[in-house]
Design a protein around this motif. Structure first.
Motif, mmCIF file in Angstrom:
data_model
loop_
_atom_site.group_PDB
_atom_site.id
_atom_site.type_symbol
_atom_site.label_atom_id
_atom_site.label_comp_id
_atom_site.label_asym_id
_atom_site.label_seq_id
_atom_site.Cartn_x
_atom_site.Cartn_y
_atom_site.Cartn_z
ATOM 1 N N MET A 1 0.842 -1.173 0.000
ATOM 2 C CA MET A 1 0.000 0.000 0.000
ATOM 3 C C MET A 1 0.890 1.240 0.000
ATOM 4 N N GLU A 2 0.575 2.117 -0.891
ATOM 5 C CA GLU A 2 1.370 3.330 -1.048
ATOM 6 C C GLU A 2 0.853 4.411 -0.094
ATOM 7 N N ILE A 3 1.765 5.021 0.641
ATOM 8 C CA ILE A 3 1.395 6.088 1.559
ATOM 9 C C ILE A 3 1.426 7.410 0.811
ATOM 10 N N THR A 4 0.264 8.037 0.721
ATOM 11 C CA THR A 4 0.146 9.312 0.030
ATOM 12 C C THR A 4 -0.285 10.382 1.033
ATOM 13 N N LEU A 5 -0.218 11.618 0.603
ATOM 14 C CA LEU A 5 -0.665 12.716 1.455
ATOM 15 C C LEU A 5 -2.149 12.592 1.761
ATOM 16 N N GLU A 6 -2.922 12.123 0.796
ATOM 17 C CA GLU A 6 -4.355 11.933 0.995
ATOM 18 C C GLU A 6 -4.630 10.915 2.095
ATOM 19 N N LEU A 7 -3.857 9.834 2.122
ATOM 20 C CA LEU A 7 -4.014 8.817 3.156
ATOM 21 C C LEU A 7 -3.622 9.369 4.523
ATOM 22 N N ILE A 8 -2.558 10.142 4.584
ATOM 23 C CA ILE A 8 -2.119 10.721 5.852
ATOM 24 C C ILE A 8 -3.167 11.685 6.392
ATOM 25 N N VAL A 9 -3.730 12.519 5.517
ATOM 26 C CA VAL A 9 -4.769 13.460 5.949
ATOM 27 C C VAL A 9 -5.995 12.698 6.450
ATOM 28 N N PHE A 10 -6.373 11.625 5.748
ATOM 29 C CA PHE A 10 -7.509 10.831 6.187
ATOM 30 C C PHE A 10 -7.256 10.212 7.560
ATOM 31 N N ILE A 11 -6.063 9.672 7.771
ATOM 32 C CA ILE A 11 -5.743 9.049 9.060
ATOM 33 C C ILE A 11 -5.781 10.085 10.179
ATOM 34 N N VAL A 12 -5.238 11.261 9.927
ATOM 35 C CA VAL A 12 -5.256 12.321 10.941
ATOM 36 C C VAL A 12 -6.690 12.732 11.253
ATOM 37 N N LEU A 13 -7.516 12.926 10.213
ATOM 38 C CA LEU A 13 -8.919 13.291 10.435
ATOM 39 C C LEU A 13 -9.680 12.186 11.162
ATOM 40 N N ALA A 14 -9.429 10.936 10.793
ATOM 41 C CA ALA A 14 -10.120 9.822 11.436
ATOM 42 C C ALA A 14 -9.727 9.708 12.907
ATOM 43 N N LEU A 15 -8.446 9.866 13.209
ATOM 44 C CA LEU A 15 -8.005 9.816 14.603
ATOM 45 C C LEU A 15 -8.567 10.989 15.405
ATOM 46 N N PHE A 16 -8.557 12.173 14.817
ATOM 47 C CA PHE A 16 -9.104 13.351 15.474
ATOM 48 C C PHE A 16 -10.584 13.158 15.784
ATOM 49 N N THR A 17 -11.323 12.635 14.816
ATOM 50 C CA THR A 17 -12.758 12.421 15.003
ATOM 51 C C THR A 17 -13.022 11.337 16.044
ATOM 52 N N THR A 18 -12.259 10.257 15.993
ATOM 53 C CA THR A 18 -12.452 9.160 16.941
ATOM 54 C C THR A 18 -12.132 9.589 18.371
ATOM 55 N N VAL A 19 -11.016 10.285 18.559
ATOM 56 C CA VAL A 19 -10.651 10.742 19.900
ATOM 57 C C VAL A 19 -11.672 11.741 20.427
ATOM 58 N N SER A 20 -12.120 12.649 19.572
ATOM 59 C CA SER A 20 -13.126 13.628 19.998
ATOM 60 C C SER A 20 -14.441 12.942 20.353
ATOM 61 N N ALA A 21 -14.821 11.923 19.599
ATOM 62 C CA ALA A 21 -16.056 11.193 19.901
ATOM 63 C C ALA A 21 -15.945 10.458 21.233
ATOM 64 N N LEU A 22 -14.804 9.839 21.482
ATOM 65 C CA LEU A 22 -14.607 9.155 22.761
ATOM 66 C C LEU A 22 -14.628 10.142 23.922
ATOM 67 N N LEU A 23 -13.991 11.289 23.741
ATOM 68 C CA LEU A 23 -14.020 12.304 24.793
ATOM 69 C C LEU A 23 -15.425 12.857 25.007
ATOM 70 N N ALA A 24 -16.212 12.955 23.943
ATOM 71 C CA ALA A 24 -17.579 13.486 24.061
ATOM 72 C C ALA A 24 -18.463 12.578 24.908
#
Length: 169
Positions: A1-24
Motif C-alpha cells: 500500500m502506497e502512503i500518500t498525502l491523501e491517506l495521511i490526511v484521512f488518518i489524521v482526520l479519522a483519529l481526530f474524530t475518533t478521539v473527539s467522539a470518545l471524549l464526548a
C-alpha cells in the motif's frame, strides 16, 4: 500500500474524530461534551471535503456544526446550573448502556462486513446543485421534504421544552 498525502490526511482526520467522539461520551462535564461533539462534526466535514463532497461538507459545517451545536449549548446553558456534571452510571444503567453499545457495534460490523463495497457501484464526483435541490424539495418517493419537516418539528419541540424547563427554575 502506497502512503500518500491523501491517506495521511484521512488518518489524521479519522483519529481526530475518533478521539473527539470518545471524549464526548466519556467526559463528565456537559458543556465539554458539546465542545467535543463540535470537534467530531468538524472532523466529519473534513472527511467530506477530502472525498470531494463539498456540498455535504458545507452542510455539515453550516447546519450541524453551526446550528445544532449552538442549539445544544444554549439548551445546556438554559437548563443546567453552572458546573453541572453528568451523573455516574450505576447498576442497570451501566449494563444497558454497554449492551446497547455492543449491539450497535455488532450491527455496524455486520453491515460493513456483509456489504460488497465494489467501486463500480459508486459514481465518482459530485452532483449538480440543482439536482440536489430538486431532490431535497421533492415530495416524491425519494424526496426529502417530509423528513426535513419532521426534523424541524422535533427541533422546535426541543427548543420549547428547554424554555419550559428553564422557566420552571
Amino acid at each position: 500500500m502506497e502512503i500518500t498525502l491523501e491517506l495521511i490526511v484521512f488518518i489524521v482526520l479519522a483519529l481526530f474524530t475518533t478521539v473527539s467522539a470518545l471524549l464526548a461520551v466519556t467526559t463528565h462535564r456537559i458543556l465539554r461534551a458539546a465542545t467535543y461533539l463540535l470537534f467530531v462534526l468538524f472532523g466529519t466535514a473534513g472527511i467530506y471535503f477530502q472525498l470531494n463532497y463539498s456540498f455535504l461538507g458545507a452542510v455539515q459545517l453550516l447546519i450541524y456544526a453551526g446550528g445544532i451545536t449552538v442549539l445544544y449549548v444554549f439548551s445546556i446553558l438554559l437548563t443546567s446550573s453552572e458546573g453541572d456534571k453528568a451523573e455516574d452510571l450505576k447498576g442497570y444503567k451501566l449494563f444497558v448502556g454497554l449492551a446497547a453499545t455492543l449491539f450497535s457495534l455488532g450491527v455496524c460490523l455486520y453491515v460493513t462486513l456483509c456489504h460488497d463495497f465494489r467501486p463500480e457501484h459508486f459514481v465518482h464526483g459530485e452532483l449538480h446543485v440543482s439536482e440536489i435541490g430538486h431532490t431535497l424539495m421533492s415530495t416524491a418517493k425519494y424526496g426529502y421534504a417530509l423528513p426535513f419537516e419532521v426534523i424541524s418539528i422535533l427541533l422546535l419541540a426541543c427548543i420549547v421544552g428547554g424554555i419550559l424547563i428553564a422557566r420552571k427554575r
